[in-house]
Design an enzyme around this catalytic site. Structure first.
Site, PDB file in Angstrom:
ATOM      1  N   GLY A 123     -14.883   5.522 -15.982  1.00 14.39           N
ATOM      2  CA  GLY A 123     -13.921   4.552 -15.713  1.00 14.39           C
ATOM      3  C   GLY A 123     -14.184   3.260 -14.967  1.00 14.39           C
ATOM      4  O   GLY A 123     -13.330   3.046 -14.039  1.00 14.39           O
ATOM      5  N   TYR A 130       0.650  -1.138  -0.014  1.00 10.42           N
ATOM      6  CA  TYR A 130      -0.049  -0.075   0.084  1.00 10.42           C
ATOM      7  C   TYR A 130       0.835   0.924   0.040  1.00 10.42           C
ATOM      8  O   TYR A 130       0.351   2.413  -0.535  1.00 10.42           O
ATOM      9  CB  TYR A 130      -0.963  -0.206   0.995  1.00 10.42           C
ATOM     10  N   ASP A 187      -7.356   7.433  -4.166  1.00 12.93           N
ATOM     11  CA  ASP A 187      -6.393   8.457  -4.179  1.00 12.93           C
ATOM     12  C   ASP A 187      -6.963   9.923  -3.919  1.00 12.93           C
ATOM     13  O   ASP A 187      -8.210  10.099  -3.765  1.00 12.93           O
ATOM     14  CB  ASP A 187      -5.736   8.506  -5.767  1.00 12.93           C
ATOM     15  N   CYS A 207      -2.940   2.336  21.461  1.00 13.93           N
ATOM     16  CA  CYS A 207      -2.817   0.673  21.904  1.00 13.93           C
ATOM     17  C   CYS A 207      -1.986  -0.053  21.373  1.00 13.93           C
ATOM     18  O   CYS A 207      -1.806  -1.187  21.791  1.00 13.93           O
ATOM     19  CB  CYS A 207      -4.392   0.124  21.346  1.00 13.93           C
ATOM     20  N   CYS A 263       0.039   2.167  16.594  1.00 18.12           N
ATOM     21  CA  CYS A 263      -0.789   3.149  16.956  1.00 18.12           C
ATOM     22  C   CYS A 263      -0.416   3.677  18.592  1.00 18.12           C
ATOM     23  O   CYS A 263       0.184   2.932  19.277  1.00 18.12           O
ATOM     24  CB  CYS A 263      -2.435   2.308  17.285  1.00 18.12           C
ATOM     25  N   HIS A 275     -14.844   3.956  -1.085  1.00 20.46           N
ATOM     26  CA  HIS A 275     -13.807   2.837  -0.678  1.00 20.46           C
ATOM     27  C   HIS A 275     -12.524   3.357   0.144  1.00 20.46           C
ATOM     28  O   HIS A 275     -11.436   2.626   0.339  1.00 20.46           O
ATOM     29  CB  HIS A 275     -13.248   1.997  -1.971  1.00 20.46           C
ATOM     30  N   CYS A 303      -5.632   2.820  13.001  1.00 19.87           N
ATOM     31  CA  CYS A 303      -5.432   1.304  13.900  1.00 19.87           C
ATOM     32  C   CYS A 303      -6.280   0.269  13.410  1.00 19.87           C
ATOM     33  O   CYS A 303      -7.324   0.281  13.359  1.00 19.87           O
ATOM     34  CB  CYS A 303      -5.150   1.527  15.232  1.00 19.87           C
ATOM     35  N   PRO A 343     -12.986   3.585 -22.089  1.00 16.03           N
ATOM     36  CA  PRO A 343     -12.175   3.367 -23.327  1.00 16.03           C
ATOM     37  C   PRO A 343     -12.617   2.019 -23.990  1.00 16.03           C
ATOM     38  O   PRO A 343     -12.408   1.704 -25.220  1.00 16.03           O
ATOM     39  CB  PRO A 343     -10.706   3.436 -23.230  1.00 16.03           C
TER      40      PRO A 343
END
Length: 260
Positions: free
Chosen positions: A194, A66, A103, A157, A154, A118, A126, A221
């Site tokens: 898209g 990520y 993004d 915790c 975190c 999303h 955390c 496309p």
């Protein structure tokens, strides 16, 4: 439906919903889940890195994946589709922007109050207690082929910090989903950009708009199957959205000049 017909409807619309998927950011160089991966990541199925179980099983691998994606976003720039959408919001009485993308290219293009179905790569939290992680993430340049990175912990915790995205098997954020549904049900024109409409529940939005009488147009496309009541404009989102903006309002975007 022709672009001229859609432009006329946009001029007359009171509420427009723009719904974007991975294809809207692909033109900015953001890899989609379907793109072939390289380096460390070519040996992994991205869908299998995007789960809570995968993260708990190998936090450094998943965080590295990520962070690699987030760095791609940091280096990317909004494209003409992002900028055209932001400009449309100034021309119509109301525009609601709903995105499946994680993004921040819409925001950097000038769009406000973006509904992120999303989540976002830029909102880590955390994995155990859910507290937002507000310290800066690493700004060090990552190897182009990716690397394992130990996640931060975190401060509340001690649990690992996870990306602020919706993983497979997780529910969409309730507020974002409710807002997206409400907008779809009240709009005059719904433009899907898209996204092929195969990922549920997000793919329900154009169907909900159609069921409430909106004009639903897909921009992509690559052509895919739609109902006889929907419309399709085939081509690059950057080209089509800039063209629609010009045709509908006669005020083209100010863009950089590119030397051939």
């Amino acid at each position: 439906m022709t672009s001229s017909t859609l432009a006329q409807q946009l001029r007359e619309a009171k509420h427009v919903v723009v719904f974007t998927g991975a294809g809207a950011s692909a033109e900015s160089g953001i890899p989609t889940f379907r793109d072939a991966l390289t380096g460390l990541w070519e040996h992994f199925d991205p869908a299998k890195l995007a789960t809570s179980d995968a993260y708990r099983g190998d936090p450094a691998l998943c965080w590295g994946w990520y962070e690699w994606r987030r760095q791609k976003v940091v280096r990317a720039q909004p494209n003409e589709a992002h900028r055209a959408i932001a400009e449309f919001a100034k021309r119509v009485p109301k525009l609601t922007l709903v995105t499946q993308n994680v993004d921040d290219l819409h925001e950097r293009a000038g769009s406000q109050d973006v509904i992120h179905l999303h989540g976002s790569l830029h909102s880590p939290r955390c994995i155990d207690c859910g507290q937002a992680y507000t310290l800066p993430l690493t700004s060090d340049a990552l190897p182009e082929d990716g690397s394992r990175i130990e996640p931060p912990q975190c401060s509340a915790c001690g649990g690992y910090v996870r990306p602020g995205v919706v993983w497979f098997g997780e529910m969409l954020p309730e507020d974002a989903w409710s807002s997206g549904l409400a907008a779809a049900e009240k709009c005059d024109v719904f433009i899907s950009i898209g996204t092929s409409g195969i990922v549920y529940p997000a793919a329900e939005l154009p169907l909900r708009a159609l069921g409430h009488g909106a004009t639903v147009v897909h921009i992509n496309p690559e052509r895919f199957n739609i109902s006889s009541r929907e419309h399709f404009l085939q081509g690059q989102a950057s080209v089509l959205m800039r063209g629609l903006l010009t045709e509908a309002f006669g005020d083209p975007l100010v863009t950089e000049c590119f030397v051939e």
